[in-house]
Write an enzyme that holds these catalytic residues in place. Structure first.
Site, short mmCIF file in Angstrom:
data_model
loop_
_atom_site.label_atom_id
_atom_site.label_comp_id
_atom_site.label_asym_id
_atom_site.label_seq_id
_atom_site.Cartn_x
_atom_site.Cartn_y
_atom_site.Cartn_z
N ASN A 178 0.71 -1.11 0.00
CA ASN A 178 -0.08 -0.20 0.08
C ASN A 178 0.97 1.14 0.01
O ASN A 178 1.98 1.21 0.59
CB ASN A 178 -0.97 -0.16 1.43
CG ASN A 178 -0.30 -0.09 2.28
OD1 ASN A 178 0.64 -0.72 2.80
ND2 ASN A 178 -1.02 0.48 3.55
N GLU A 232 0.38 5.19 0.36
CA GLU A 232 -0.42 6.29 0.81
C GLU A 232 -0.08 7.84 0.49
O GLU A 232 1.05 7.86 0.13
CB GLU A 232 -0.50 6.25 2.38
CG GLU A 232 -1.40 5.03 3.01
CD GLU A 232 -1.71 4.98 4.35
OE1 GLU A 232 -1.20 6.05 5.19
OE2 GLU A 232 -2.40 4.36 4.82
N CYS A 260 -4.19 0.48 -2.41
CA CYS A 260 -4.04 -0.89 -1.73
C CYS A 260 -2.85 -1.65 -2.44
O CYS A 260 -2.69 -1.81 -3.45
CB CYS A 260 -5.13 -1.83 -1.45
SG CYS A 260 -6.75 -0.90 -0.54
N GLU A 313 -3.06 -4.89 -2.67
CA GLU A 313 -3.39 -5.78 -3.47
C GLU A 313 -3.63 -5.40 -4.99
O GLU A 313 -3.28 -5.74 -6.01
CB GLU A 313 -4.81 -6.27 -3.09
CG GLU A 313 -4.98 -7.18 -1.72
CD GLU A 313 -5.15 -6.08 -0.82
OE1 GLU A 313 -4.71 -4.88 -0.68
OE2 GLU A 313 -5.77 -6.61 0.25
N CYS A 347 -10.07 -4.95 1.13
CA CYS A 347 -11.21 -4.27 0.97
C CYS A 347 -12.09 -4.48 -0.24
O CYS A 347 -11.71 -5.29 -0.91
CB CYS A 347 -10.60 -2.99 1.04
SG CYS A 347 -10.08 -2.44 -0.70
N CYS A 407 -10.47 -3.72 -3.58
CA CYS A 407 -9.52 -4.86 -4.18
C CYS A 407 -10.26 -6.14 -4.60
O CYS A 407 -9.92 -6.73 -5.42
CB CYS A 407 -8.57 -5.08 -3.22
SG CYS A 407 -7.55 -3.67 -3.21
#
Ligand code: THU
Length: 152
Positions: A50, A52, A61, A63, A104, A107
């Site tokens: 991930n 940010e 993310c 994934e 999430c 994803c």
């Protein structure tokens, strides 16, 4: 649909690949670190963490970063994904005190686009190479919308 199976040894390889990238997770705002590794039909492994942004909505993310790395190389069929992570997990050797990190909703949807059959696609949520929970995508994203709905 998904013609691929993944044995336990390959699951462990995938988990270790994800664990090896966890220190690279860039999460200075949430402090929730995640890394993922996808196996593709060609047998290659792609990883992601991930990342940010100070504009929080630009965050992406682990994934999706892993899946999009595969797609960027022309590898469009993913056959399994391993996910590791947790709060302040970047520097930990040991994730046993953390919960399993599950993907999430966004994803899960992106996996749907590249995974083949969601009823067999394995999502491996791991604390270590020997401690993991496994789900199919269909379990985590039931009654899903996918490429077939658009005649793809
Ligand atoms: N995150 C992931 O990378 N994958 C998940 O499955 C859950 C959430 C990241 C996004 C954000 O950087 C942080 O974790 C907290 O939401």
């Amino acid at each position: 649909m998904n013609d691929y199976t993944i044995d336990n040894d390959m699951k462990r390889v995938l988990i270790r690949e994800a664990l090896s990238k966890l220190p690279n997770s860039f999460a200075p705002y949430s402090h929730y670190n995640v890394a993922a590794a996808v196996l593709t039909a060609s047998g290659k492994i792609y990883t992601g963490v991930n990342v940010e942004s100070s504009l929080l909505s630009c965050t992406i993310c682990a994934e999706r970063n892993a899946i999009f790395s595969a797609v960027a190389e022309g590898d469009r069929r993913i056959t399994a994904i391993a996910i590791v992570g947790g709060l302040n997990a970047a520097d930990t050797e040991d994730l046993e005190e953390h919960d399993y990190c599950t993907p999430c909703g966004v994803c899960r949807q992106v996996m749907r686009d590249f995974c083949g059959d969601p009823k067999t696609f394995p999502i491996i949520c791991a604390k270590s190479a020997y401690d993991y929970k496994e789900f199919t995508l269909d379990q985590l994203l039931p009654e899903s919308f996918g490429p077939e709905d658009l005649d793809e």
